[in-house]
Each structure stands twice: as C-alpha cells, then as structure tokens.
Design a protein around this motif. Structure first.
Motif, mmCIF file in Angstrom:
data_model
loop_
_atom_site.group_PDB
_atom_site.id
_atom_site.type_symbol
_atom_site.label_atom_id
_atom_site.label_comp_id
_atom_site.label_asym_id
_atom_site.label_seq_id
_atom_site.Cartn_x
_atom_site.Cartn_y
_atom_site.Cartn_z
ATOM 1 N N ALA A 282 -9.675 -4.692 -3.161
ATOM 2 C CA ALA A 282 -9.467 -3.010 -2.598
ATOM 3 C C ALA A 282 -9.714 -2.929 -1.235
ATOM 4 N N ALA A 283 -10.922 -3.557 -0.942
ATOM 5 C CA ALA A 283 -11.721 -3.291 0.424
ATOM 6 C C ALA A 283 -10.710 -3.890 1.580
ATOM 7 N N ALA A 284 -10.338 -5.235 0.996
ATOM 8 C CA ALA A 284 -9.267 -6.111 2.184
ATOM 9 C C ALA A 284 -8.140 -5.190 2.384
ATOM 10 N N ARG A 285 -7.489 -4.748 1.204
ATOM 11 C CA ARG A 285 -6.183 -3.792 1.319
ATOM 12 C C ARG A 285 -6.381 -2.689 2.301
ATOM 13 N N ALA A 286 -7.385 -1.877 1.900
ATOM 14 C CA ALA A 286 -7.811 -0.791 2.663
ATOM 15 C C ALA A 286 -8.140 -0.971 4.274
ATOM 16 N N HIS A 287 -8.715 -2.008 4.376
ATOM 17 C CA HIS A 287 -9.013 -2.615 6.009
ATOM 18 C C HIS A 287 -7.738 -2.750 6.697
ATOM 19 N N ASP A 288 -6.876 -3.406 5.787
ATOM 20 C CA ASP A 288 -5.534 -3.687 6.549
ATOM 21 C C ASP A 288 -4.802 -2.485 6.813
ATOM 22 N N TRP A 289 -4.807 -1.545 5.674
ATOM 23 C CA TRP A 289 -4.266 -0.017 5.783
ATOM 24 C C TRP A 289 -4.806 0.585 7.093
ATOM 25 N N ALA B 67 -20.190 3.432 4.880
ATOM 26 C CA ALA B 67 -18.739 3.807 4.658
ATOM 27 C C ALA B 67 -18.256 5.114 4.188
ATOM 28 N N CYS B 68 -19.255 5.584 2.958
ATOM 29 C CA CYS B 68 -19.144 6.804 2.548
ATOM 30 C C CYS B 68 -19.437 8.141 3.511
ATOM 31 N N GLY B 69 -20.362 7.822 4.524
ATOM 32 C CA GLY B 69 -20.789 8.783 5.250
ATOM 33 C C GLY B 69 -19.587 8.841 6.261
ATOM 34 N N THR B 70 -19.092 7.717 6.814
ATOM 35 C CA THR B 70 -17.955 7.941 7.608
ATOM 36 C C THR B 70 -16.498 8.614 7.011
ATOM 37 N N ALA B 71 -16.339 8.527 6.000
ATOM 38 C CA ALA B 71 -15.550 9.058 5.272
ATOM 39 C C ALA B 71 -15.765 10.546 5.085
ATOM 40 N N ALA B 72 -16.708 11.009 4.658
ATOM 41 C CA ALA B 72 -17.232 12.357 4.466
ATOM 42 C C ALA B 72 -17.140 13.288 5.891
ATOM 43 N N ALA B 73 -17.551 12.234 7.003
ATOM 44 C CA ALA B 73 -17.452 12.958 8.150
ATOM 45 C C ALA B 73 -15.973 13.166 8.608
ATOM 46 N N LEU B 74 -15.145 12.290 8.357
ATOM 47 C CA LEU B 74 -13.624 12.168 8.757
ATOM 48 C C LEU B 74 -12.910 13.528 7.950
ATOM 49 N N ARG C 267 0.912 -1.449 -0.162
ATOM 50 C CA ARG C 267 0.148 0.020 -0.100
ATOM 51 C C ARG C 267 0.870 1.382 0.002
ATOM 52 N N GLN C 268 2.247 1.224 -0.022
ATOM 53 C CA GLN C 268 2.835 2.434 0.454
ATOM 54 C C GLN C 268 2.774 3.269 -0.885
ATOM 55 N N ALA C 269 2.768 2.772 -2.217
ATOM 56 C CA ALA C 269 2.819 3.689 -3.311
ATOM 57 C C ALA C 269 1.383 4.585 -3.373
ATOM 58 N N ALA C 270 0.453 3.511 -3.073
ATOM 59 C CA ALA C 270 -1.044 4.378 -3.217
ATOM 60 C C ALA C 270 -0.878 5.358 -1.928
ATOM 61 N N ARG C 271 -0.273 4.924 -0.805
ATOM 62 C CA ARG C 271 -0.262 5.992 0.430
ATOM 63 C C ARG C 271 0.384 7.229 0.088
ATOM 64 N N SER C 272 1.394 7.448 -0.746
ATOM 65 C CA SER C 272 2.210 8.442 -1.353
ATOM 66 C C SER C 272 1.571 9.168 -2.303
ATOM 67 N N LEU C 273 1.159 8.463 -3.183
ATOM 68 C CA LEU C 273 0.368 8.854 -4.225
ATOM 69 C C LEU C 273 -0.802 9.921 -3.733
ATOM 70 N N LEU C 274 -1.821 9.218 -2.853
ATOM 71 C CA LEU C 274 -2.763 10.185 -2.429
ATOM 72 C C LEU C 274 -2.166 11.317 -1.379
ATOM 73 N N LEU C 275 -1.110 11.200 -0.720
ATOM 74 C CA LEU C 275 -0.470 12.330 -0.083
ATOM 75 C C LEU C 275 -0.124 13.340 -1.027
ATOM 76 N N HIS C 276 0.534 13.058 -2.271
ATOM 77 C CA HIS C 276 0.966 14.125 -2.862
ATOM 78 C C HIS C 276 -0.210 14.724 -3.871
ATOM 79 N N SER D 53 -6.980 7.237 9.494
ATOM 80 C CA SER D 53 -6.238 7.808 7.863
ATOM 81 C C SER D 53 -7.458 8.014 6.947
ATOM 82 N N ALA D 54 -7.747 9.196 6.647
ATOM 83 C CA ALA D 54 -8.708 9.658 5.706
ATOM 84 C C ALA D 54 -8.393 9.065 4.151
ATOM 85 N N ASP D 55 -7.205 8.915 3.738
ATOM 86 C CA ASP D 55 -7.281 8.149 2.781
ATOM 87 C C ASP D 55 -7.534 6.810 2.769
#
Length: 372
Positions: free
Chosen positions: A102-109, A144-151, A72-81, A116-118
């Motif tokens: 993708a859902a499982a990868r994001a859950h692990d993240w 889940a979208c509502g949770t992200a919007a609140a964050l 996930r590090q490349a995605a993390r850096s991509l979204l940060l920049h 993490s908002a990303d």
C-alpha cells in the motif's frame, strides 16, 4: 440516552494515571495483525467475509482488490465520494492501508498527483501499518501523519494513524494528546474511542472489580454522544478490553464464559442498556457497526444470555470480527462459530417464546443472514 445539545461539555478529563507500568497483554483487536478473508480450515468451511476488516463494505472491497493489483482509480473515486464522513473515511483508509505494498501504491499515486490529500493520508496510514508490524520506523510514520494532517487540517484521519501508533508504541500521555486532537475534529469518532478504551483498560486496577476507570470513561462518552450514536456500545467494549487484560495476566479464566466477568450488577446494567439501544437505534449504515454487533454478541454469550445473542448472531451473519472473539488467546473464528452455534441451537427461541412480547423475529430488524 439523551441527545447531546450543541455546545455541551466534552467528555470530562481522564482520571490521573494509576501507575506508569503497562500490563503485559495480548494485542487488542484494533492492534492485532490483520487477517483479511476466511480463516483456513474454519469450522463450517471457508467463509469469504469472516474476519475481514472491510466489514462488508462492498465498494471498499472492490477498491482494495484493484489497489492490490496496482490500480488506484477505484480507491481514488471511493475516497472522493466518501467526503467528510469521517468514520467511513477512517475505516476505508485504514483497510486500504493494510493491503500489500500500500505504501508503494500511495507513493506512485503521489508522483502522479502531487499534493493529493487522499494519497498523502493513504501513504501515512500505510507506513503506520508497517510500523505496527515492525517493518517501518515509527518516527517516519509519525512524520508522514503530520504531513497529512497539515495538508488537511480538518480531517481526523491522519490523527487516527497517530493514535494507532500511540496506542501500541507510545507513552500514555502521547495517546491522550493525540486523542484530544482527533476529538476536536470529530467528537464521536468510533475507531478512536475503541483505541483509547483498549489502551486505558491496561491501567492497573483499583478498588472493586467493577470500578475500573475505563468503565467510567466509556459510560461518560456514551452518555455525551447523540442518542443514535454507536458509542452507546462503548461500555460493552470496555468490558471486553478489560477482560482481555485480566485473562492475559492470569487474573481471569481463559474461558470468558466461565470468568463471571459479565455477571456483576454494573455489567448487567451496561449490557441491557446497549442491547436496548440496538433494538431502538441500530445504525446498520455505520461503517463499523459489525464491530459493535460482535462485541454485543460476545458479551451476551459470555453472560449466559443465548436469546439476545441469537438475535445478534442473526444480524451479524457472516461478518465475524477478530475482536473480541480472539480474547484472550483464542482462534477467533472457532470461538465465534462455537458461540453462534450454541445461541442458535434453539435456546434463544425457547426463551423468547416464554415472553410473547419479545420474539426473536422482533429483535432482528430485517431478515437474518444465517451461516450455513
């Protein structure tokens, strides 16, 4: 198109509903199942970038490949920049959310970086993708979208996920409410306007053939956007989406070039305005500019304008998109390749040589990337 001044009024309210029933149509390009990579057996051989939702974003391609492998590090850096470039953030998160697991990868993240908002937004959009494929409960994806919007209250991307759900699974009032929320955060959101136009094109038609309200909405949005905004092409998108509906319901021929849909005076005016905008303002740095180019090339091909289509195909290069080439039920890569071959067969060159003030080279801002 005049640049929008600060504090100018928003797009006028949408027209009232013409009817509660929705047309039974094929999915639009923004809601059809994903198909990253080349189409097997495509005419001309496999093309790595064809029909890839990443649209040539090399950093996104690398991050997606790493995420697919569980890194996930490349995605993390991509979204940060990416920061608050909202169109690019929405595009990148939507593509990342479409990767396998993708859902499982994001859950692990999230386990590694709680809050993490990303990660929360990626998880939400991944659940949206699953819900659109019928693999996830839509209410869970909305939550889940509502949770992200609140964050991240300023971020329109969680609302983009909600809009994707509303476009396909929700009532129209939900679509309009979510679009209004998203537009408060980013008035010129490219993907959001495409989703809205795709859904409103399914309203029943009233009056003359070129008087459908989706055209009015698209033209108002284009007029209210800044002069360099790619929303200038939105009226062309509206015509393609309306054709999708007409063809899918038997009200237009299955061959778009034979439909006459782009031959009316309003269509000709819209095509000329959008093409002139491209010549002057092309936003090749916009993350979804290949979507606009493909809509323009499709419309020019269907309108019998091979010269303009040829210039656009040279700019598109390998980056074909499913929408609108799949409309109404066509193989998108074959439809793209056929139209491109016709336009580049020399028709465009001969037509423009008759007008020395406008040559094919003058229409392509940089050297063309041609498919072999």
């Amino acid at each position: 198109m005049a640049a929008r001044e600060t504090g100018s009024p928003a797009v006028p309210p949408l027209p009232p509903l013409l009817g509660a029933r929705r047309a039974l149509t094929a999915p639009s390009g923004d809601t059809a199942p994903g198909d990253s990579g080349a189409l097997p057996g495509a005419v001309g051989g496999p093309v790595a970038d064809a029909l890839d939702d990443a649209l040539g974003d090399t950093e996104l391609l690398a991050a997606r490949a790493a995420l697919t492998q569980g890194r996930r590090q490349a995605a993390r850096s991509l979204l940060l920049h990416t920061g608050d470039d909202w169109d690019r953030r929405g595009h990148r998160l939507t593509v990342l959310a479409g990767t396998p697991d993708a859902a499982a990868r994001a859950h692990d993240w999230l386990l590694a970086e709680p809050g993490s908002a990303d990660a929360v937004t990626l998880h939400a959009l991944a659940l949206v993708q699953r819900a659109l494929r019928g693999e996830e409960d839509a209410d869970r994806a909305r939550e889940a979208c509502g949770t992200a919007a609140a964050l991240a209250p300023a971020d329109p991307t969680p609302w983009l996920g909600l809009l994707q759900l509303a476009r396909t699974l929700g009532p129209e009032q939900e679509l309009l409410r979510v679009f209004a929320e998203l537009r408060e955060r980013h008035p010129d959101h490219h993907h959001a306007h495409h989703l809205l136009v795709a859904r409103l094109a399914e309203r029943p038609e009233g009056g003359r053939a070129e008087s459908h309200e989706v055209y009015d909405l698209a033209e108002r949005a284009a007029a209210d956007a800044p002069a360099d905004s790619p929303l200038a092409v939105l009226p062309v998108v509206a015509y393609a989406e309306r054709y999708r509906v007409l063809a899918a319901t038997g009200l237009a021929p299955a061959d778009p070039a034979a439909s006459g849909h782009w031959s009316g005076p309003r269509a000709r005016r819209i095509l000329r305005a959008a093409f002139d905008w491209w010549l002057e303002w092309e936003r090749d740095e916009h993350p979804r500019h290949h979507t606009d180019l493909n809509h323009l090339a499709f419309a020019m091909s269907c309108a019998g304008r091979p010269a303009e289509a040829a210039a656009l195909f040279r700019r598109i290069g390998r980056h074909a998109t499913r929408a609108p080439w799949s409309y109404p039920h066509r193989d998108p890569w074959r439809a793209f390749h056929t139209a491109r071959a016709h336009a580049l067969r020399g028709h465009g060159v001969r037509d423009f040589l008759r007008n020395p003030d406008r040559s094919p080279d003058s229409l392509a801002p940089t050297a063309p990337e041609v498919l072999e």
